[in-house]
Write a protein that holds these residues in place. Structure first.
Motif, PDB file in Angstrom:
ATOM      1  N   THR A 197       1.025   7.224  -2.214  1.00  2.00           N
ATOM      2  CA  THR A 197       0.332   6.028  -1.740  1.00  2.00           C
ATOM      3  C   THR A 197      -1.161   6.122  -2.032  1.00  2.00           C
ATOM      4  O   THR A 197      -1.796   5.124  -2.396  1.00  2.00           O
ATOM      5  CB  THR A 197       0.556   5.839  -0.227  1.00  2.00           C
ATOM      6  N   HIS A 202      -1.856   5.245  -5.699  1.00  2.00           N
ATOM      7  CA  HIS A 202      -1.889   3.804  -5.940  1.00  2.00           C
ATOM      8  C   HIS A 202      -3.075   3.146  -5.234  1.00  2.00           C
ATOM      9  O   HIS A 202      -3.473   2.038  -5.602  1.00  2.00           O
ATOM     10  CB  HIS A 202      -0.584   3.165  -5.479  1.00  2.00           C
ATOM     11  N   GLY A 203      -3.634   3.857  -4.235  1.00  2.00           N
ATOM     12  CA  GLY A 203      -4.781   3.320  -3.534  1.00  2.00           C
ATOM     13  C   GLY A 203      -6.099   3.600  -4.229  1.00  2.00           C
ATOM     14  O   GLY A 203      -7.131   3.035  -3.849  1.00  2.00           O
ATOM     15  N   VAL A 259     -10.862   5.553  -2.285  1.00  2.00           N
ATOM     16  CA  VAL A 259      -9.968   4.477  -1.850  1.00  2.00           C
ATOM     17  C   VAL A 259     -10.798   3.347  -1.267  1.00  2.00           C
ATOM     18  O   VAL A 259     -11.628   3.569  -0.377  1.00  2.00           O
ATOM     19  CB  VAL A 259      -8.953   4.989  -0.810  1.00  2.00           C
ATOM     20  N   TRP A 303      -6.847  -1.577   4.540  1.00  2.00           N
ATOM     21  CA  TRP A 303      -5.384  -1.602   4.514  1.00  2.00           C
ATOM     22  C   TRP A 303      -4.830  -0.436   3.691  1.00  2.00           C
ATOM     23  O   TRP A 303      -3.795   0.141   4.044  1.00  2.00           O
ATOM     24  CB  TRP A 303      -4.890  -2.932   3.958  1.00  2.00           C
ATOM     25  N   LYS A 304      -5.499  -0.087   2.605  1.00  2.00           N
ATOM     26  CA  LYS A 304      -5.045   1.025   1.772  1.00  2.00           C
ATOM     27  C   LYS A 304      -5.160   2.347   2.522  1.00  2.00           C
ATOM     28  O   LYS A 304      -4.260   3.198   2.451  1.00  2.00           O
ATOM     29  CB  LYS A 304      -5.848   1.081   0.472  1.00  2.00           C
TER      30      LYS A 304
END
Length: 266
Positions: free
Chosen positions: A67, A70-71, A122, A126-127
């Motif tokens: 995650t 992707h962040g 990041v 939300w990320k």
């Protein structure tokens, strides 16, 4: 001229032989429990549940890292976090050894840590929240898979020993997910809400963050808190269709060095 980035290095995402070895142990011992092939069913359950627990810890940390990738934190690959290798974690003792010891000694799913995420890479609250939530969600999904035969009513033909092992493994996943979701500094639950807190409040909390985990562990020794927590765990297990006796027998058979009660005979 071409430039190689972290996103284009296949070896950084190649599944580690260490993880594959643990996965193989889980598969072989799971088969031994199912077929009653092992000389000691309890020992087979111990090896199956322990190896499956380590697999779940690896998936928990992988979920954080994937995650984060992707962040925006493309450094997780270079750190080995995408290979599922438990030896690549920042704190291998906290991530694997301590949780396994707690399972052996107390039969509770202890949340581990940690992969080091470069949060400054990041962007977006939300990320940040999603990165922290990904780990406990991996435990939730693992619990759903373990309890599927129970809530689907598909227990016909499932040997009692394997059923007990799945119930105990699901119990570990549920306890780990609940503990790690608490909004306490040092746990993933706090990481979910931290991006939404004021800068002043975070500065005040920061000095105590390293001790949050140990405070939670100490509070579990308080009878009233311990009772309330495990009442909640039992309620979730029953909602997933897992009888108390299955989880109990799984935990008893897991301790192969002790004699299991007659009710748990397999």
């Amino acid at each position: 001229m071409t430039t190689t980035t972290h996103r284009h290095r296949p070896h950084e995402r190649r599944v580690s032989p260490v993880f594959l070895a643990i996965l193989a142990v889980m598969g072989v011992t799971g088969w031994a429990v199912w077929t009653d092939f092992a000389a000691s069913t309890s020992l087979a359950i111990f090896l199956f549940v322990t190896s499956a627990w380590i697999v779940s810890l690896c998936l928990h940390e992988y979920a954080h890292a994937r995650t984060a990738l992707h962040g925006g934190d493309i450094t997780v690959g270079a750190k080995g976090y995408l290979t599922l290798n438990p030896l690549a974690y920042t704190h291998a003792v906290l991530s694997v050894i301590l949780p396994v010891l707690f399972v052996i000694m107390g039969g509770i799913g202890l949340p581990g840590g940690a992969v080091f995420i470069e949060r400054d890479r990041v962007r977006g609250r939300w990320k940040h929240s999603a990165i922290s939530a990904a780990g406990p969600l991996a435990n939730v999904l693992f619990a759903v898979v373990c309890t599927a035969p129970f809530w689907l009513g598909a227990l016909d033909g499932v040997p009692a020993a394997f059923r007990y092992a799945l119930a105990f493994l699901a119990f570990l996943q549920v306890t780990a997910a609940l503990l790690n979701s608490l909004p306490v500094p040092g746990l993933d639950g706090y990481g979910v809400i931290e991006p939404w807190l004021s800068y002043r409040f975070k500065r005040q909390i920061e000095p105590y963050a390293p001790y949050g985990f140990f405070v939670v562990m100490a509070l579990l020794f308080v009878p009233a808190i311990n009772g309330a927590f495990f009442d909640g765990v039992d309620a979730l297990m029953q909602a997933l269709g897992v009888p108390d006796v299955s989880r109990y027998c799984g935990s008893q058979l897991y301790r192969f060095w002790e004699s299991a009660p007659e009710i748990c005979a397999v």
